[in-house]
Motif scaffolding. Structure first.
Motif, PDB file in Angstrom:
ATOM      1  N   TRP A  53       0.806  -1.217   0.000  1.00  0.00           N
ATOM      2  CA  TRP A  53       0.000   0.000   0.000  1.00  0.00           C
ATOM      3  C   TRP A  53       0.844   1.275   0.000  1.00  0.00           C
ATOM      4  O   TRP A  53       0.294   2.371  -0.112  1.00  0.00           O
ATOM      5  CB  TRP A  53      -0.909   0.026   1.225  1.00  0.00           C
ATOM      6  N   SER A  54       2.150   1.163   0.137  1.00  0.00           N
ATOM      7  CA  SER A  54       2.997   2.340   0.339  1.00  0.00           C
ATOM      8  C   SER A  54       2.944   3.347  -0.801  1.00  0.00           C
ATOM      9  O   SER A  54       3.076   4.541  -0.567  1.00  0.00           O
ATOM     10  CB  SER A  54       4.437   1.919   0.623  1.00  0.00           C
ATOM     11  N   LYS A  55       2.752   2.907  -2.035  1.00  0.00           N
ATOM     12  CA  LYS A  55       2.714   3.844  -3.163  1.00  0.00           C
ATOM     13  C   LYS A  55       1.325   4.440  -3.391  1.00  0.00           C
ATOM     14  O   LYS A  55       1.193   5.588  -3.769  1.00  0.00           O
ATOM     15  CB  LYS A  55       3.204   3.171  -4.429  1.00  0.00           C
ATOM     16  N   THR A  56       0.280   3.664  -3.144  1.00  0.00           N
ATOM     17  CA  THR A  56      -1.068   4.150  -3.423  1.00  0.00           C
ATOM     18  C   THR A  56      -1.694   4.878  -2.241  1.00  0.00           C
ATOM     19  O   THR A  56      -2.478   5.797  -2.436  1.00  0.00           O
ATOM     20  CB  THR A  56      -1.998   2.986  -3.836  1.00  0.00           C
ATOM     21  N   ASP A  57      -1.361   4.475  -1.020  1.00  0.00           N
ATOM     22  CA  ASP A  57      -1.923   5.130   0.174  1.00  0.00           C
ATOM     23  C   ASP A  57      -0.875   5.133   1.285  1.00  0.00           C
ATOM     24  O   ASP A  57      -0.892   4.291   2.187  1.00  0.00           O
ATOM     25  CB  ASP A  57      -3.177   4.389   0.620  1.00  0.00           C
ATOM     26  N   PRO A  58       0.078   6.084   1.226  1.00  0.00           N
ATOM     27  CA  PRO A  58       1.177   6.097   2.195  1.00  0.00           C
ATOM     28  C   PRO A  58       0.715   6.285   3.647  1.00  0.00           C
ATOM     29  O   PRO A  58       1.339   5.760   4.563  1.00  0.00           O
ATOM     30  CB  PRO A  58       2.057   7.259   1.756  1.00  0.00           C
ATOM     31  N   GLY A  59      -0.367   6.998   3.861  1.00  0.00           N
ATOM     32  CA  GLY A  59      -0.869   7.179   5.222  1.00  0.00           C
ATOM     33  C   GLY A  59      -1.349   5.876   5.828  1.00  0.00           C
ATOM     34  O   GLY A  59      -1.059   5.561   6.986  1.00  0.00           O
ATOM     35  N   PHE A  60      -2.093   5.114   5.047  1.00  0.00           N
ATOM     36  CA  PHE A  60      -2.560   3.807   5.509  1.00  0.00           C
ATOM     37  C   PHE A  60      -1.383   2.864   5.737  1.00  0.00           C
ATOM     38  O   PHE A  60      -1.342   2.133   6.720  1.00  0.00           O
ATOM     39  CB  PHE A  60      -3.542   3.219   4.487  1.00  0.00           C
ATOM     40  N   ALA A  61      -0.398   2.918   4.841  1.00  0.00           N
ATOM     41  CA  ALA A  61       0.797   2.081   5.001  1.00  0.00           C
ATOM     42  C   ALA A  61       1.528   2.434   6.287  1.00  0.00           C
ATOM     43  O   ALA A  61       1.981   1.545   7.021  1.00  0.00           O
ATOM     44  CB  ALA A  61       1.719   2.245   3.798  1.00  0.00           C
ATOM     45  N   ALA A  62       1.638   3.712   6.598  1.00  0.00           N
ATOM     46  CA  ALA A  62       2.300   4.134   7.837  1.00  0.00           C
ATOM     47  C   ALA A  62       1.546   3.614   9.060  1.00  0.00           C
ATOM     48  O   ALA A  62       2.165   3.181  10.039  1.00  0.00           O
ATOM     49  CB  ALA A  62       2.408   5.653   7.881  1.00  0.00           C
ATOM     50  N   ASP A  63       0.224   3.641   9.003  1.00  0.00           N
ATOM     51  CA  ASP A  63      -0.575   3.097  10.106  1.00  0.00           C
ATOM     52  C   ASP A  63      -0.337   1.602  10.273  1.00  0.00           C
ATOM     53  O   ASP A  63      -0.240   1.096  11.393  1.00  0.00           O
ATOM     54  CB  ASP A  63      -2.067   3.350   9.869  1.00  0.00           C
ATOM     55  N   LEU A  64      -0.236   0.892   9.159  1.00  0.00           N
ATOM     56  CA  LEU A  64       0.027  -0.547   9.232  1.00  0.00           C
ATOM     57  C   LEU A  64       1.411  -0.837   9.799  1.00  0.00           C
ATOM     58  O   LEU A  64       1.581  -1.747  10.612  1.00  0.00           O
ATOM     59  CB  LEU A  64      -0.112  -1.191   7.850  1.00  0.00           C
ATOM     60  N   TYR A  65       2.410  -0.062   9.375  1.00  0.00           N
ATOM     61  CA  TYR A  65       3.761  -0.236   9.923  1.00  0.00           C
ATOM     62  C   TYR A  65       3.761   0.002  11.437  1.00  0.00           C
ATOM     63  O   TYR A  65       4.378  -0.746  12.198  1.00  0.00           O
ATOM     64  CB  TYR A  65       4.756   0.712   9.250  1.00  0.00           C
ATOM     65  N   ALA A  66       3.069   1.043  11.882  1.00  0.00           N
ATOM     66  CA  ALA A  66       2.999   1.340  13.311  1.00  0.00           C
ATOM     67  C   ALA A  66       2.286   0.228  14.081  1.00  0.00           C
ATOM     68  O   ALA A  66       2.718  -0.170  15.166  1.00  0.00           O
ATOM     69  CB  ALA A  66       2.295   2.675  13.532  1.00  0.00           C
ATOM     70  N   ALA A  67       1.222  -0.284  13.502  1.00  0.00           N
ATOM     71  CA  ALA A  67       0.487  -1.373  14.154  1.00  0.00           C
ATOM     72  C   ALA A  67       1.345  -2.629  14.258  1.00  0.00           C
ATOM     73  O   ALA A  67       1.329  -3.324  15.276  1.00  0.00           O
ATOM     74  CB  ALA A  67      -0.793  -1.668  13.381  1.00  0.00           C
ATOM     75  N   ALA A  68       2.122  -2.909  13.228  1.00  0.00           N
ATOM     76  CA  ALA A  68       3.001  -4.080  13.253  1.00  0.00           C
ATOM     77  C   ALA A  68       4.064  -3.928  14.329  1.00  0.00           C
ATOM     78  O   ALA A  68       4.351  -4.871  15.077  1.00  0.00           O
ATOM     79  CB  ALA A  68       3.655  -4.279  11.886  1.00  0.00           C
ATOM     80  N   ALA A  69       4.653  -2.750  14.431  1.00  0.00           N
ATOM     81  CA  ALA A  69       5.680  -2.511  15.446  1.00  0.00           C
ATOM     82  C   ALA A  69       5.099  -2.636  16.849  1.00  0.00           C
ATOM     83  O   ALA A  69       5.705  -3.246  17.740  1.00  0.00           O
ATOM     84  CB  ALA A  69       6.297  -1.138  15.244  1.00  0.00           C
ATOM     85  N   ARG A  70       3.911  -2.086  17.045  1.00  0.00           N
ATOM     86  CA  ARG A  70       3.286  -2.172  18.366  1.00  0.00           C
ATOM     87  C   ARG A  70       2.927  -3.615  18.704  1.00  0.00           C
ATOM     88  O   ARG A  70       3.165  -4.075  19.819  1.00  0.00           O
ATOM     89  CB  ARG A  70       2.025  -1.319  18.406  1.00  0.00           C
ATOM     90  N   HIS A  71       2.380  -4.340  17.759  1.00  0.00           N
ATOM     91  CA  HIS A  71       2.017  -5.744  17.990  1.00  0.00           C
ATOM     92  C   HIS A  71       3.250  -6.566  18.351  1.00  0.00           C
ATOM     93  O   HIS A  71       3.205  -7.367  19.287  1.00  0.00           O
ATOM     94  CB  HIS A  71       1.332  -6.302  16.744  1.00  0.00           C
ATOM     95  N   GLU A  72       4.323  -6.350  17.618  1.00  0.00           N
ATOM     96  CA  GLU A  72       5.542  -7.103  17.886  1.00  0.00           C
ATOM     97  C   GLU A  72       6.130  -6.743  19.253  1.00  0.00           C
ATOM     98  O   GLU A  72       6.626  -7.604  19.968  1.00  0.00           O
ATOM     99  CB  GLU A  72       6.550  -6.824  16.778  1.00  0.00           C
ATOM    100  N   SER A  73       6.055  -5.469  19.622  1.00  0.00           N
ATOM    101  CA  SER A  73       6.628  -5.049  20.904  1.00  0.00           C
ATOM    102  C   SER A  73       5.831  -5.573  22.098  1.00  0.00           C
ATOM    103  O   SER A  73       6.383  -5.736  23.184  1.00  0.00           O
ATOM    104  CB  SER A  73       6.729  -3.525  20.979  1.00  0.00           C
ATOM    105  N   LEU A  74       4.558  -5.841  21.913  1.00  0.00           N
ATOM    106  CA  LEU A  74       3.746  -6.383  23.014  1.00  0.00           C
ATOM    107  C   LEU A  74       4.219  -7.778  23.430  1.00  0.00           C
ATOM    108  O   LEU A  74       4.055  -8.178  24.579  1.00  0.00           O
ATOM    109  CB  LEU A  74       2.284  -6.445  22.598  1.00  0.00           C
ATOM    110  N   TYR A  75       4.796  -8.527  22.486  1.00  0.00           N
ATOM    111  CA  TYR A  75       5.209  -9.901  22.768  1.00  0.00           C
ATOM    112  C   TYR A  75       6.711 -10.084  22.781  1.00  0.00           C
ATOM    113  O   TYR A  75       7.198 -11.208  22.768  1.00  0.00           O
ATOM    114  CB  TYR A  75       4.587 -10.857  21.726  1.00  0.00           C
ATOM    115  N   ALA A  76       7.460  -8.991  22.824  1.00  0.00           N
ATOM    116  CA  ALA A  76       8.931  -9.079  22.832  1.00  0.00           C
ATOM    117  C   ALA A  76       9.399  -9.661  24.166  1.00  0.00           C
ATOM    118  O   ALA A  76       8.790  -9.430  25.208  1.00  0.00           O
ATOM    119  CB  ALA A  76       9.549  -7.712  22.609  1.00  0.00           C
ATOM    120  N   ASP A  77      10.447 -10.412  24.093  1.00  0.00           N
ATOM    121  CA  ASP A  77      11.010 -11.017  25.322  1.00  0.00           C
ATOM    122  C   ASP A  77      11.703  -9.998  26.172  1.00  0.00           C
ATOM    123  O   ASP A  77      12.287  -9.084  25.802  1.00  0.00           O
ATOM    124  CB  ASP A  77      12.014 -12.121  24.959  1.00  0.00           C
TER     125      ASP A  77
END
Length: 77
Positions: A53-77
């Motif tokens: 989605w980064s080329k067609t909707d960069p704002g939505f892509a940024a939200d997805l990247y942020a959500a992925a980082a937050r999800h991963e950090s919730l389960y980090a050791d």
């Protein structure tokens, strides 16, 4: 007006296709994985979706990247 409406329908269809494949992949994964490994894999799939989605909707892509980082950090050791 017709072109904009057609464009919106195409984008909605594309989003639905990617979201469905992402959710199918997440829920069909084996339950034996650790929470950290599972979160990491899920986050990577969301990042792949964000990249598409980064080329067609960069704002939505940024939200997805942020959500992925937050999800991963919730389960980090």
């Amino acid at each position: 007006m017709t072109t904009a409406t057609l464009h919106a329908n195409v984008q909605r269809s594309r989003f639905a296709q990617h979201a469905l494949s992402l959710l199918t992949g997440i829920f069909s994964a084996p339950a034996a994985r650790s929470a950290t490994g599972s979160a990491s894999l899920e986050a990577q799939r969301v990042r792949d979706l964000a990249y598409s989605w980064s080329k067609t909707d960069p704002g939505f892509a940024a939200d997805l990247y942020a959500a992925a980082a937050r999800h991963e950090s919730l389960y980090a050791d």
